[in-house]
Motif scaffolding. Structure first.
Motif, PDB file in Angstrom:
ATOM      1  N   PHE A  32       0.803  -1.215   0.000  1.00 44.16           N
ATOM      2  CA  PHE A  32       0.000   0.000   0.000  1.00 44.16           C
ATOM      3  C   PHE A  32       0.841   1.272   0.000  1.00 44.16           C
ATOM      4  O   PHE A  32       0.355   2.327   0.385  1.00 44.16           O
ATOM      5  CB  PHE A  32      -0.973   0.024   1.187  1.00 44.16           C
ATOM      6  N   SER A  33       2.116   1.176  -0.418  1.00 42.29           N
ATOM      7  CA  SER A  33       2.923   2.385  -0.480  1.00 42.29           C
ATOM      8  C   SER A  33       2.368   3.288  -1.577  1.00 42.29           C
ATOM      9  O   SER A  33       1.922   2.837  -2.620  1.00 42.29           O
ATOM     10  CB  SER A  33       4.397   2.053  -0.756  1.00 42.29           C
ATOM     11  N   GLY A  34       2.364   4.550  -1.312  1.00 47.58           N
ATOM     12  CA  GLY A  34       1.835   5.509  -2.265  1.00 47.58           C
ATOM     13  C   GLY A  34       0.324   5.657  -2.198  1.00 47.58           C
ATOM     14  O   GLY A  34      -0.266   6.414  -2.951  1.00 47.58           O
ATOM     15  N   THR A  35      -0.314   4.939  -1.280  1.00 46.55           N
ATOM     16  CA  THR A  35      -1.760   5.029  -1.132  1.00 46.55           C
ATOM     17  C   THR A  35      -2.104   6.176  -0.200  1.00 46.55           C
ATOM     18  O   THR A  35      -1.487   6.345   0.846  1.00 46.55           O
ATOM     19  CB  THR A  35      -2.324   3.711  -0.550  1.00 46.55           C
ATOM     20  N   ASP A  36      -3.099   6.950  -0.584  1.00 41.29           N
ATOM     21  CA  ASP A  36      -3.553   8.050   0.252  1.00 41.29           C
ATOM     22  C   ASP A  36      -4.405   7.465   1.376  1.00 41.29           C
ATOM     23  O   ASP A  36      -5.479   6.915   1.137  1.00 41.29           O
ATOM     24  CB  ASP A  36      -4.355   9.046  -0.574  1.00 41.29           C
ATOM     25  N   THR A  37      -3.931   7.573   2.594  1.00 38.81           N
ATOM     26  CA  THR A  37      -4.642   6.989   3.733  1.00 38.81           C
ATOM     27  C   THR A  37      -5.550   7.993   4.432  1.00 38.81           C
ATOM     28  O   THR A  37      -6.149   7.672   5.448  1.00 38.81           O
ATOM     29  CB  THR A  37      -3.636   6.416   4.752  1.00 38.81           C
ATOM     30  N   GLN A  39      -8.496   9.140   3.640  1.00 39.67           N
ATOM     31  CA  GLN A  39      -9.882   8.693   3.709  1.00 39.67           C
ATOM     32  C   GLN A  39     -10.046   7.597   4.759  1.00 39.67           C
ATOM     33  O   GLN A  39     -11.014   7.590   5.519  1.00 39.67           O
ATOM     34  CB  GLN A  39     -10.346   8.186   2.348  1.00 39.67           C
ATOM     35  N   VAL A  40      -9.099   6.691   4.826  1.00 40.56           N
ATOM     36  CA  VAL A  40      -9.148   5.621   5.826  1.00 40.56           C
ATOM     37  C   VAL A  40      -9.072   6.218   7.225  1.00 40.56           C
ATOM     38  O   VAL A  40      -9.819   5.818   8.125  1.00 40.56           O
ATOM     39  CB  VAL A  40      -8.008   4.600   5.598  1.00 40.56           C
TER      40      VAL A  40
END
Length: 167
Positions: A32-37, A39-40
């Motif tokens: 999940f690198s590069g994922t915008d967290t 929202q989570v």
């Protein structure tokens, strides 16, 4: 002395195979690198502790009567379950219940199966397939490939996204 040489050789093999090169470590990507967290993080901040724990629960849901079904629906609406396994009901009832659960739940639910060969065995009123052991005994790669493709297609069509081994 042969045992000592064998032991030393085995130790050398283990020691050299366990070392990673710097180059291999640089190429490895974190999950999940590069994922915008963001929202989570927002969703988690708005959840109660009960809801967070509920997301870890996959319920083998009792769907045999309306009172049991209402309990499943209430727990989904409250966010107290993260997924369901519904079995021993007619396929039409399953689709109806799945639709209600999807609309009621705060977060997307996981829908599971415990079948390994065909979804027919999960529902009542459908022709049962032989057990996985019996199917594995059939010496036909073509049949095995057909059944595998059918199982995946059926799971996709019904929105089942998790297979469990409960035996």
């Amino acid at each position: 002395i042969n045992i000592l040489i064998l032991f030393v050789g085995l130790c050398f093999l283990v020691a050299t195979s366990c070392q990673r090169t710097k180059r291999a470590a640089e190429k490895a990507a974190l999950p999940f690198s590069g994922t915008d967290t963001a929202q989570v993080d927002i969703v988690l901040a708005g959840m109660s502790l009960d809801e967070k724990i509920g997301q870890l629960i996959l319920w083998d849901a009792p769907m045999h009567d309306s009172l049991s079904q209402q309990l499943v629906f209430q727990n989904a609406k409250s966010g107290l379950i993260g997924g369901v396994l519904m079995r021993n009901i007619h396929l039409a009832e399953y689709i109806y219940a799945m639709d209600i659960l999807r609309r009621m739940s705060k977060l997307p639910l996981f829908f599971a199966t415990n079948q390994k060969v065909a979804l027919n065995n999960q529902f009542t009123g459908l022709t049962n397939f032989p057990s996985p052991v019996a199917i594995a005994a059939i010496d036909s790669a073509q049949l095995q490939a057909f059944l595998e493709k059918k199982f995946v297609t059926d799971c996709k069509a019904l929105g089942i996204n998790l297979t469990l081994n409960l035996n």
